[in-house]
Design an enzyme around this catalytic site. Structure first.
Site, PDB file in Angstrom:
ATOM      1  N   ILE A 148     -32.824  -0.543 -15.491  1.00  0.00           N
ATOM      2  CA  ILE A 148     -32.183  -1.666 -14.292  1.00  0.00           C
ATOM      3  C   ILE A 148     -32.673  -1.065 -12.882  1.00  0.00           C
ATOM      4  CG2 ILE A 148     -29.774  -2.014 -13.327  1.00  0.00           C
ATOM      5  CD1 ILE A 148     -29.623  -2.377 -16.374  1.00  0.00           C
ATOM      6  N   LYS A 167     -44.664  12.792 -21.069  1.00  0.00           N
ATOM      7  CA  LYS A 167     -43.137  12.245 -21.623  1.00  0.00           C
ATOM      8  C   LYS A 167     -42.613  11.829 -19.977  1.00  0.00           C
ATOM      9  CE  LYS A 167     -39.597  12.707 -22.031  1.00  0.00           C
ATOM     10  NZ  LYS A 167     -38.468  11.795 -21.510  1.00  0.00           N
ATOM     11  N   SER A 208     -34.679  19.119 -14.261  1.00  0.00           N
ATOM     12  CA  SER A 208     -33.665  19.979 -13.861  1.00  0.00           C
ATOM     13  C   SER A 208     -33.536  21.293 -15.079  1.00  0.00           C
ATOM     14  CB  SER A 208     -32.180  19.224 -14.499  1.00  0.00           C
ATOM     15  OG  SER A 208     -32.148  18.917 -15.886  1.00  0.00           O
ATOM     16  N   GLU A 219     -40.918  23.926 -13.612  1.00  0.00           N
ATOM     17  CA  GLU A 219     -40.544  23.680 -12.183  1.00  0.00           C
ATOM     18  C   GLU A 219     -39.245  22.959 -12.365  1.00  0.00           C
ATOM     19  OE1 GLU A 219     -42.336  24.244  -9.750  1.00  0.00           O
ATOM     20  OE2 GLU A 219     -44.545  24.342 -10.540  1.00  0.00           O
ATOM     21  N   CYS A 250     -37.263  17.529  -5.195  1.00  0.00           N
ATOM     22  CA  CYS A 250     -36.657  18.965  -5.269  1.00  0.00           C
ATOM     23  C   CYS A 250     -36.838  19.985  -4.032  1.00  0.00           C
ATOM     24  CB  CYS A 250     -37.754  19.494  -6.340  1.00  0.00           C
ATOM     25  SG  CYS A 250     -39.539  19.258  -6.009  1.00  0.00           S
TER      26      CYS A 250
END
Ligand code: NAD
Length: 499
Positions: A29, A178, A229, A250, A284
């Site tokens: 979206i 990925k 995360s 990371e 980040c």
């Protein structure tokens, strides 16, 4: 581009071709218009097996080439990424919303890391040690690990995949990327930059956590480079550990931004607006918590709020400074953080609501809050357009609050005091410290964090290490008998030495 995005929908990139997946499809979206721009597929286990087999075959071909030819091919990747950057930029903005200027920039910034690694990897491939046995050659040879799995987030997909893929390829590996679910099409589209490389050397498999896990746990992948995360990082690290695979991690940041009285407050406030609101705060290394000395606190708060209110919010394809948040889920998660901060006593200086200027889209007003260090908002990653500002009474208190975090990616300080500069660099417990220059990076020096932010480093010479095996090699010029061999001399027995 919209037509091309629909065409790429539901594909993987395997063996240098876009192949339609048989996995389940999910809509993508546009976060500004809420229109469906395409679909991503959850790559199936057999698609994972196929890509892994191609990758391992391609890696052997790649490593058989000369280092100079590999460097030339990596420079070609960089050239193509720059040529494609307007198109990949548009695709990225339509997928996750960031202003086109930023998404267009990513192509060039990723290209820069390919140029850096193209050269540094052929500079050396090991080292010769002083021999432990006279006349011999003792050395370490650096070899590729094989197939690297690169799992990347949505916030800088081209740049972050670029950093990992450049280093992994330069070290002689194949890579399977990925992407984040929501930026699947951008990475699929960018594969045009790699189609001159051996078939299967760089591939994209789309999907969510399961596709990531299938790749990480696969018996024929050999190293993991993960950005995302903490929760996902822990799941990836655990799976990699079961097979003793090296894993670059990371993960999240909660970077502090200190402002001391010696700083130029106009510049510090402008730098702070960039550090807090770039990419709608979804960086980040976003400045996530501000510690401002009491002598300049009110002035700084006022000036940062003025910058926040002047930012142009809107569709990333228009003339704006900030786009929408990347997804409805992210917007709702972020709203809860602001609500909780207000419940705990945070005072709204500006913002604090969804933007009401739009009929569609996940827009949120750039928000400035006055807070105290004990509030939850200062102790996690908010990853949205928020600048919570806490007053401090001393440099020591600012450093103590900065270090009071479970995360350790970066930290900023604005000061012109030399002693404060040295102390900040030495005393802050993070992987990065910026003095008067927020959020910058450099291909030639390592990027990464401490504590729950992760393990390992990308960029710089250090960035090659995770993707290389060290092989100890010893060569004797002629096959002479070694005095250490059997039979042991009588003089060395216990009784002879200790009569
Ligand atoms: P995320 O953790 O939700 O997803 C990151 C990637 O991991 C995606 O490709 C996702 O599909 C995959 N994934 C999720 N769960 C997984 C699992 N269990 N096993 C395998 N793969 C899994 O992160 P996000 O929301 O896309 O990105 C935002 C996060 O990334 C923030 O926390 C941010 O700080 C972090 N980040 C860190 C850096 C850094 O260099 N330290 C850089 C950019 C972003």
């Amino acid at each position: 581009m919209q037509q091309r995005m629909r065409e790429l929908s539901g594909h993987n990139y395997i063996a240098n071709e876009w192949q339609l997946s048989t996995g389940a499809m999910t809509d993508l979206i546009d976060p500004a218009t809420e229109e469906i721009v395409g679909q991503f597929a959850n790559a199936t286990k057999s698609e994972v097996d196929l890509a892994v087999a191609y990758a391992n075959a391609a890696q052997k071909q790649w490593w058989a080439m000369s280092a100079l030819d590999r460097a030339t091919a990596l420079h070609q990747v960089a050239d193509r990424m720059i040529e494609l950057s307007v198109e990949t930029g548009e695709c990225l903005t339509r997928e996750m919303g960031k202003p086109f200027r930023e998404s267009n920039w990513e192509g060039g910034a990723a290209a820069s890391s390919f140029r850096y690694y193209a050269e540094i990897a052929r500079h050396e491939q090991g080292r010769v040690a002083g021999p432990a046995i006279a006349g011999q050659l003792h050395m370490v040879i650096k070899e590729p690990v094989g197939t690297v799995v690169s799992i990347v987030p949505y916030n800088f997909p081209l740049l972050l995949a670029g950093w990992q893929v450049a280093a992994a390829l330069a070290a002689g590996n194949a890579v399977i990327i990925k992407p984040s679910e929501i930026t699947s099409l951008t990475l699929l589209y960018s594969m045009q930059a790699f189609d001159h490389l051996p078939s299967g050397l760089v591939q994209v498999l789309t999907g969510g956590a399961q596709t990531g896990q299938d790749l990480v746990g696969h018996e024929s992948t050999h190293a993991i480079a993960f950005t995302g995360s903490v929760k996902a990082a822990q799941a990836v690290a655990a799976t990699a550990a079961l097979r003793f695979k090296p894993a670059l991690i990371e993960a999240s940041g909660n970077d502090a931004f200190i402002v001391m009285p010696s700083a130029d407050i106009d510049t510090a406030a402008r730098g702070a607006a960039f550090a807090a609101f770039l990419n709608c705060g979804q960086v980040c290394t976003s400045a996530e918590r501000f510690y401002v000395h009491e002598d300049v606190y009110e002035e700084f708060v006022l000036k940062l709020a003025q910058h926040a209110q002047n930012l142009r919010v809107g569709s990333g394809l228009e003339l704006v400074d900030i786009g929408p948040m990347s997804s409805k889920r992210e917007l709702e998660r972020f709203e809860k953080i602001v609500t909780r901060a207000i419940e705990q006593g945070a005072q709204i200086v500006c913002g604090g609501n969804r933007s009401t200027n739009f009929d569609t889209g996940w827009f949120y007003e750039p928000t400035v809050l006055k807070v105290s260090h004990d509030m939850e908002v200062m102790h996690g990653e908010c990853f949205g357009p928020l600048a919570p500002i806490c007053k401090v009474s001393s440099f020591e208190q600012a450093i103590a609050f900065t270090n009071d975090s479970q995360l350790g990616l970066g930290a900023n300080i604005y000061t012109t005091d030399l002693e404060e500069t040295f102390r900040a660099v030495n005393e802050i417990e993070t992987g990065i410290v910026w003095v008067n220059t927020p959020l910058n990076d450099n291909d030639a020096i390592p990027f990464g964090g401490r504590k729950f932010t992760g393990a390992g480093r990308e960029l710089g010479a250090e960035g090659l290490e995770i993707f290389r095996n060290s092989k100890m090699v010893m060569i004797a010029p002629t096959a002479l008998a070694d005095p250490e061999w059997f039979p042991y001399p009588d003089d060395d027995t216990y009784l002879a030495v200790n009569p």
